[in-house]
Design a protein around this motif. Sequence first.
Motif, PDB file in Angstrom:
ATOM      1  N   ILE A 398       0.899  -1.129   0.384  1.00  0.00           N
ATOM      2  CA  ILE A 398      -0.260  -0.192   0.077  1.00  0.00           C
ATOM      3  C   ILE A 398       1.128   1.348  -0.066  1.00  0.00           C
ATOM      4  CG2 ILE A 398      -1.596   1.063   1.909  1.00  0.00           C
ATOM      5  CD1 ILE A 398      -2.772  -1.769   2.714  1.00  0.00           C
ATOM      6  N   ILE A 399       0.983   2.263  -1.111  1.00  0.00           N
ATOM      7  CA  ILE A 399       1.342   3.473  -1.072  1.00  0.00           C
ATOM      8  C   ILE A 399       1.012   4.141  -0.338  1.00  0.00           C
ATOM      9  CG2 ILE A 399       2.761   4.367  -2.760  1.00  0.00           C
ATOM     10  CD1 ILE A 399       3.599   1.472  -3.228  1.00  0.00           C
ATOM     11  N   ASN A 400       1.786   4.824   0.362  1.00  0.00           N
ATOM     12  CA  ASN A 400       0.864   5.668   1.450  1.00  0.00           C
ATOM     13  C   ASN A 400       1.819   6.972   0.284  1.00  0.00           C
ATOM     14  OD1 ASN A 400      -0.133   4.746   2.989  1.00  0.00           O
ATOM     15  ND2 ASN A 400       1.367   3.957   4.266  1.00  0.00           N
ATOM     16  N   THR A 401       2.710   7.242   0.316  1.00  0.00           N
ATOM     17  CA  THR A 401       3.565   8.656  -0.108  1.00  0.00           C
ATOM     18  C   THR A 401       4.645   8.326  -1.011  1.00  0.00           C
ATOM     19  OG1 THR A 401       4.964  10.303   0.873  1.00  0.00           O
ATOM     20  CG2 THR A 401       5.673   7.749   1.662  1.00  0.00           C
ATOM     21  N   LEU A 402       4.795   9.361  -1.697  1.00  0.00           N
ATOM     22  CA  LEU A 402       5.919   9.506  -3.125  1.00  0.00           C
ATOM     23  C   LEU A 402       6.399  10.892  -3.021  1.00  0.00           C
ATOM     24  CD1 LEU A 402       3.554   8.327  -6.290  1.00  0.00           C
ATOM     25  CD2 LEU A 402       5.108   6.758  -4.797  1.00  0.00           C
ATOM     26  N   SER A 403       6.974  10.777  -3.663  1.00  0.00           N
ATOM     27  CA  SER A 403       8.610  12.463  -3.472  1.00  0.00           C
ATOM     28  C   SER A 403       9.336  11.813  -4.647  1.00  0.00           C
ATOM     29  CB  SER A 403       9.887  12.283  -1.799  1.00  0.00           C
ATOM     30  OG  SER A 403       8.242  12.491  -1.026  1.00  0.00           O
ATOM     31  N   VAL A 404       9.610  13.238  -5.414  1.00  0.00           N
ATOM     32  CA  VAL A 404      10.650  13.331  -6.432  1.00  0.00           C
ATOM     33  C   VAL A 404      11.438  14.633  -6.559  1.00  0.00           C
ATOM     34  CG1 VAL A 404      11.038  13.223  -9.247  1.00  0.00           C
ATOM     35  CG2 VAL A 404       8.579  12.558  -8.170  1.00  0.00           C
ATOM     36  N   ASN A 405      12.846  13.804  -6.683  1.00  0.00           N
ATOM     37  CA  ASN A 405      14.116  15.438  -6.404  1.00  0.00           C
ATOM     38  C   ASN A 405      14.271  16.005  -7.888  1.00  0.00           C
ATOM     39  OD1 ASN A 405      15.808  13.506  -7.351  1.00  0.00           O
ATOM     40  ND2 ASN A 405      17.188  13.521  -5.422  1.00  0.00           N
ATOM     41  N   ASP A 406      15.237  16.876  -7.640  1.00  0.00           N
ATOM     42  CA  ASP A 406      15.492  17.432  -9.716  1.00  0.00           C
ATOM     43  C   ASP A 406      16.441  16.787  -9.872  1.00  0.00           C
ATOM     44  OD1 ASP A 406      14.281  19.418  -9.701  1.00  0.00           O
ATOM     45  OD2 ASP A 406      15.897  20.223  -7.914  1.00  0.00           O
ATOM     46  N   ASN A 407      16.954  15.922  -9.353  1.00  0.00           N
ATOM     47  CA  ASN A 407      18.073  14.411 -10.303  1.00  0.00           C
ATOM     48  C   ASN A 407      16.900  13.325 -10.877  1.00  0.00           C
ATOM     49  OD1 ASN A 407      20.601  16.343  -8.645  1.00  0.00           O
ATOM     50  ND2 ASN A 407      20.355  14.955  -6.957  1.00  0.00           N
ATOM     51  N   ASN A 408      16.446  13.603 -10.711  1.00  0.00           N
ATOM     52  CA  ASN A 408      15.427  12.608 -11.150  1.00  0.00           C
ATOM     53  C   ASN A 408      15.170  11.037 -10.458  1.00  0.00           C
ATOM     54  OD1 ASN A 408      14.034  14.077 -13.751  1.00  0.00           O
ATOM     55  ND2 ASN A 408      16.005  13.234 -14.782  1.00  0.00           N
ATOM     56  N   VAL A 409      15.130  10.914  -9.211  1.00  0.00           N
ATOM     57  CA  VAL A 409      15.877  10.702  -7.920  1.00  0.00           C
ATOM     58  C   VAL A 409      13.942   9.834  -6.888  1.00  0.00           C
ATOM     59  CG1 VAL A 409      15.511   9.215  -6.188  1.00  0.00           C
ATOM     60  CG2 VAL A 409      17.567  10.101  -7.576  1.00  0.00           C
ATOM     61  N   MET A 410      12.526   8.887  -7.577  1.00  0.00           N
ATOM     62  CA  MET A 410      11.757   8.900  -6.924  1.00  0.00           C
ATOM     63  C   MET A 410      11.194   8.312  -6.198  1.00  0.00           C
ATOM     64  SD  MET A 410       7.133   8.198  -8.779  1.00  0.00           S
ATOM     65  CE  MET A 410       8.105   6.356  -8.063  1.00  0.00           C
ATOM     66  N   PHE A 411      11.252   8.131  -4.784  1.00  0.00           N
ATOM     67  CA  PHE A 411      11.179   7.785  -3.685  1.00  0.00           C
ATOM     68  C   PHE A 411       9.565   7.130  -3.435  1.00  0.00           C
ATOM     69  CE2 PHE A 411       9.788   7.556   0.776  1.00  0.00           C
ATOM     70  CZ  PHE A 411      10.036   5.922   1.749  1.00  0.00           C
ATOM     71  N   SER A 412       9.293   5.857  -3.017  1.00  0.00           N
ATOM     72  CA  SER A 412       7.984   5.267  -2.843  1.00  0.00           C
ATOM     73  C   SER A 412       8.171   4.421  -1.290  1.00  0.00           C
ATOM     74  CB  SER A 412       7.861   4.145  -3.798  1.00  0.00           C
ATOM     75  OG  SER A 412       7.866   2.997  -3.817  1.00  0.00           O
ATOM     76  N   GLY A 413       6.668   5.135  -0.474  1.00  0.00           N
ATOM     77  CA  GLY A 413       6.880   4.038   0.806  1.00  0.00           C
ATOM     78  C   GLY A 413       5.867   3.276   1.018  1.00  0.00           C
ATOM     79  N   GLY A 414       5.919   2.347   1.433  1.00  0.00           N
ATOM     80  CA  GLY A 414       4.744   1.258   1.495  1.00  0.00           C
ATOM     81  C   GLY A 414       4.147   2.086   2.995  1.00  0.00           C
ATOM     82  N   ASP A 415       3.404   0.837   2.876  1.00  0.00           N
ATOM     83  CA  ASP A 415       2.621   0.677   4.808  1.00  0.00           C
ATOM     84  C   ASP A 415       3.283  -0.315   5.543  1.00  0.00           C
ATOM     85  OD1 ASP A 415       0.294   1.660   5.477  1.00  0.00           O
ATOM     86  OD2 ASP A 415      -0.466  -0.266   5.777  1.00  0.00           O
ATOM     87  N   ASN A 416       3.524  -1.009   4.957  1.00  0.00           N
ATOM     88  CA  ASN A 416       4.331  -3.017   5.324  1.00  0.00           C
ATOM     89  C   ASN A 416       5.672  -2.263   5.826  1.00  0.00           C
ATOM     90  OD1 ASN A 416       5.329  -2.311   2.870  1.00  0.00           O
ATOM     91  ND2 ASN A 416       4.881  -4.889   2.862  1.00  0.00           N
ATOM     92  N   GLY A 417       6.261  -0.819   5.846  1.00  0.00           N
ATOM     93  CA  GLY A 417       7.927  -0.256   5.795  1.00  0.00           C
ATOM     94  C   GLY A 417       8.627  -0.410   4.418  1.00  0.00           C
ATOM     95  N   SER A 418       8.080  -0.900   3.508  1.00  0.00           N
ATOM     96  CA  SER A 418       9.021  -1.364   2.938  1.00  0.00           C
ATOM     97  C   SER A 418       8.985   0.790   1.706  1.00  0.00           C
ATOM     98  CB  SER A 418       8.312  -1.906   1.559  1.00  0.00           C
ATOM     99  OG  SER A 418       7.222  -1.897   1.287  1.00  0.00           O
ATOM    100  N   MET A 419      10.761   0.223   1.258  1.00  0.00           N
ATOM    101  CA  MET A 419      10.798   1.789   0.561  1.00  0.00           C
ATOM    102  C   MET A 419      11.607   1.794  -1.092  1.00  0.00           C
ATOM    103  SD  MET A 419      12.757   3.147   3.467  1.00  0.00           S
ATOM    104  CE  MET A 419      13.778   4.301   2.936  1.00  0.00           C
ATOM    105  N   SER A 420      11.280   1.597  -2.042  1.00  0.00           N
ATOM    106  CA  SER A 420      11.699   1.889  -3.387  1.00  0.00           C
ATOM    107  C   SER A 420      11.858   2.694  -3.286  1.00  0.00           C
ATOM    108  CB  SER A 420      10.971   1.165  -4.348  1.00  0.00           C
ATOM    109  OG  SER A 420       9.741   0.213  -3.355  1.00  0.00           O
TER     110      SER A 420
END
Length: 496
Positions: A398-420
């Motif tokens: 369950i994706i709770n949050t998304l963030s993107v920076n200027d270096n074209n890196v996107m972060f996604s945080g999950g409800d189970n503690g998984s990070m991508s």
Amino acid sequence: MVEVANASAVDGAVVNHLERLVLENARKTKAIYSSTTDGSSGRKRLKLDPASASSDPDVSQKALSLRLHAEYSDVQTLPEAIASKLPAAGARKKKARAAPAEEAPSQSEEQTRKLIEGIPSRSSAGPGGSSALVLSRKPPSSSSSTPANPQRNEPQTGLIRRSDILAQPKPDWHPPWKLMRVISGHLGWVRALAVEPDNKWFASGAGDRTIKIWDLATGNLKLTLTGHISTVRGLAISARHPYMFSCAEDKMVKCWDLETNKVIRHYHGHLSGVYALALHPTLDVLVTGGRDGAARVWDMRTRSNVHVLSGHTGTIADLVCQEGDPQVITGSLDSTVRMWDLAAGKTMGVLTHHKKGVRALATHPSEFTFATGSTGSIKQWKCPEGAFMQNFEGHNAIINTLSVNDNNVMFSGGDNGSMSFWDWKSGHRFQGLDTTAQPGSLDAESGIMSSVFDRSGSRLICGEADKTIKIWKADEDATPETHPLEWKPTLARRKF
């Protein structure tokens, strides 16, 4: 006397023969000409009488041709009023006759094709111009004038793949991210984060009903603000005014004066908890959304409710604002994403590709693109029409949050503690890991509830369910040699 009688008999026979010829010619003339004109006005009219048709087939054909020509000669050309509205009709017909294989696509086809990026137009579709499966026919041999008879066991048609389906963009190399600092201080889930425009401090809101101000460089607590009576769900810091805005599950939206650290305005109108909040980058307006399914646009100074953006049938979990259209994008638990016309207060478009509720949105800082996240699904879109670009596949949570920076890196945080961590251009997941719950907390409290990059994009701040704030940064010692890019192109990419 007998000769005179014979002469008179011959003359009578000649007269009778001539009379028959005259009558027959008269009938033929009448059959051809008499019914094509009206004696009074000279107007041509059609009067096909089978009984008056001559037995001569040639005469009958000419009579019918003349009558049809007389009837339809007035309508061979369109009136000027109608012809002026169809200026390209003749050109289009000529073009179709000249090259029927290169028929121009209709406007509806072009609009549909535009909504699915990656499908080129017909005119540009050559060998490798489409990613669809196409039917390939074996051309006849050019050595002989007559086509060769196909063999019984030789297939003449087959499904082949276009070559560009394998031409996937290679992702850029990014250094891996590692944990830099853990900040403790909240007594509840950290649900909201916001970084100050000068990148000196950041604010966090949590389930303990407080807002805390932290020093970004050292992680030290600078200030604690109290005022909400329920979980703080959204924070936004103005880049043009010394104001910070907060929203909570107590239906309240507050404006804090950062010079006096006090609440100076309240925005009343929501019927239930307010879950998301965003500031417009150039206008003095504030947009909020929550459980009542409506996004409200507020005048920052007068506190008036400018628009009520209604259309969602479920809770609005996240929303973003940007300078260009669509200026407001909302994601809801009704599985849809809506793009809004801020001037008219109406929906510009609805994205229905997600199957589960959309909990997270993120816009790229410099590109005119954005991403949406739901359970096990992250999708990338292009503004302003909301054209689908690609899927980010591999984060099954369950994706709770998304963030993107200027270096074209996107972060996604999950409800189970998984990070991508993803490469924004290609959708490649270059790093995946699980956060660690703090000692004394349950394993179930390892969920990532919020995230934000700092203004430089070099540090990632995450608010988690174990009541801590974790700060991540890219590994400065990593190189493409020590951490090589692990990427293999797949045979086919799922578009939807």
